[in-house]
Design an enzyme around this catalytic site. Structure first.
Site, PDB file in Angstrom:
ATOM      1  CE  LYS A 127      -5.563  -1.207   1.988  1.00  9.27           C
ATOM      2  NZ  LYS A 127      -4.126  -1.858   2.132  1.00  9.27           N
TER       3      LYS A 127
ATOM      4  CE  LYS B   5       2.116   2.258   3.658  1.00 12.32           C
ATOM      5  NZ  LYS B   5       2.397   1.058   3.495  1.00 12.32           N
TER       6      LYS B   5
ATOM      7  CB  THR C 164      -1.032  -0.096   1.367  1.00 13.18           C
ATOM      8  OG1 THR C 164      -1.930  -1.138   1.055  1.00 13.18           O
ATOM      9  CG2 THR C 164      -1.676   1.333   1.006  1.00 13.18           C
TER      10      THR C 164
END
Length: 306
Positions: A174, A249, A99
């Site tokens: 995502k 994150k 990611t």
């Protein structure tokens, strides 16, 4: 592409990558792996992964190279500075399941194409539990032909793969998905803490909300209080699952993209702030659902000061 046996190079064999590589072995593929942490590499070898000795030797022998790394700078560094693209055979498909920032994903695509390779960004949702059970959801960005070739491999590691569009589209999906998840978990946690203050039991609130308009994954699959969902991390003292620093994150990536695009995401930005604070403090080693304890503590401090 058929589901024929492939030789797969897998770089990054941590909590997510290790089980994913093991599931490819279970599906009958030859998997060559590498990780800079010896213990992680040893665990993967125990699961049937071969260890050629380096990332470049792994890529050189592979039909498909899958990477699962912590950040975009590591993906780009591995591709270019450390010679992964140069080591691979021309036309090798590179599938990055990390990611990372959308811009980094697009830069990785460009670097792969410039080196004569093909590329797909395919981040995942489902956490460690999903990686172990092969129930991950993959969000893929890149060409239709590349997605078709990767799809049987993704099916061996997950239950769903969605082609979201061109390069970087998987990463875009995502961060949008995880912005929803982060906001949802904060909302569910605040509701439970409010319910506690009003004398409402956890089970009663769960029984209502799980079958009413408050129903969501953060409640019914990853419930932040112990009891109602026996498999949730709350029943294991918030052992991850999906670690709070990873949520911080991902929300940071979403916040950066929102600011760059001038998009008003007030809840997303606030969720990013809350998770950044939580991950830097008590939540450093906890599941992201452990944020309920930070909300409860802050509420109790506020009550004491009233």
């Amino acid at each position: 592409m058929s589901d024929a046996i492939r030789t797969i190079g897998f770089i990054g064999l941590g909590h997510m990558g290790g089980p994913m590589a093991a599931n490819l072995v279970k599906a009958g593929h030859r998997v060559l792996g590498h990780d800079i942490v010896p213990e992680l590499l040893a665990a993967a070898v125990d699961a049937g992964v071969e260890a050629p000795g380096s990332a470049t030797t792994t890529a050189a022998a592979a039909d498909v190279v899958i990477t699962m790394l912590p950040a975009g700078r590591q993906v780009l560094g591995l591709y270019t500075d450390e010679g992964l693209l140069a080591a691979a055979r021309p036309g090798t498909l590179f599938v990055d399941c990390s990611t990372i920032d959308v811009a980094d994903a697009r830069a990785a695509h460009a670097a792969a194409v410039a080196a004569g390779m093909r590329a797909l960004d395919a981040p995942v949702s489902g956490g460690v539990v999903g990686a172990e059970a092969a129930t991950l959801t993959f969000m893929a960005g890149g060409g239709a032909a590349e997605f078709a070739e990767a799809e049987p491999l993704l099916a061996a590691m997950g239950k769903k793969a969605v082609h979201c569009g061109g390069e970087g589209a998987g990463q875009a999906a995502k961060i949008c998905n995880n912005m929803i998840l982060g906001i949802s978990m904060i909302a569910v946690s605040e509701a439970f803490v409010l319910g506690e203050s009003l004398g409402l039991s956890h089970q009663a609130l769960f029984d209502v909300a799980s079958t009413a308009s408050g129903q969501c994954w953060a409640l019914t699959s990853n419930c932040p209080v112990p009891g109602p969902v026996p498999g949730s991390p709350a029943n294991r003292d918030y052992r991850p699952g999906f670690a709070a620093p990873l949520m911080a994150k991902d929300l940071g990536l979403a916040a950066r993209a929102a600011r760059a695009g001038g998009v008003q995401t007030e809840l997303g930005l606030r969720a990013a702030e809350l998770y950044a604070d939580f991950a830097a403090d008590s939540g450093a080693t906890e599941d992201f659902s452990g944020i309920i304890r930070a909300i409860r503590d802050a509420s109790q401090k506020g009550g004491d000061q009233a």
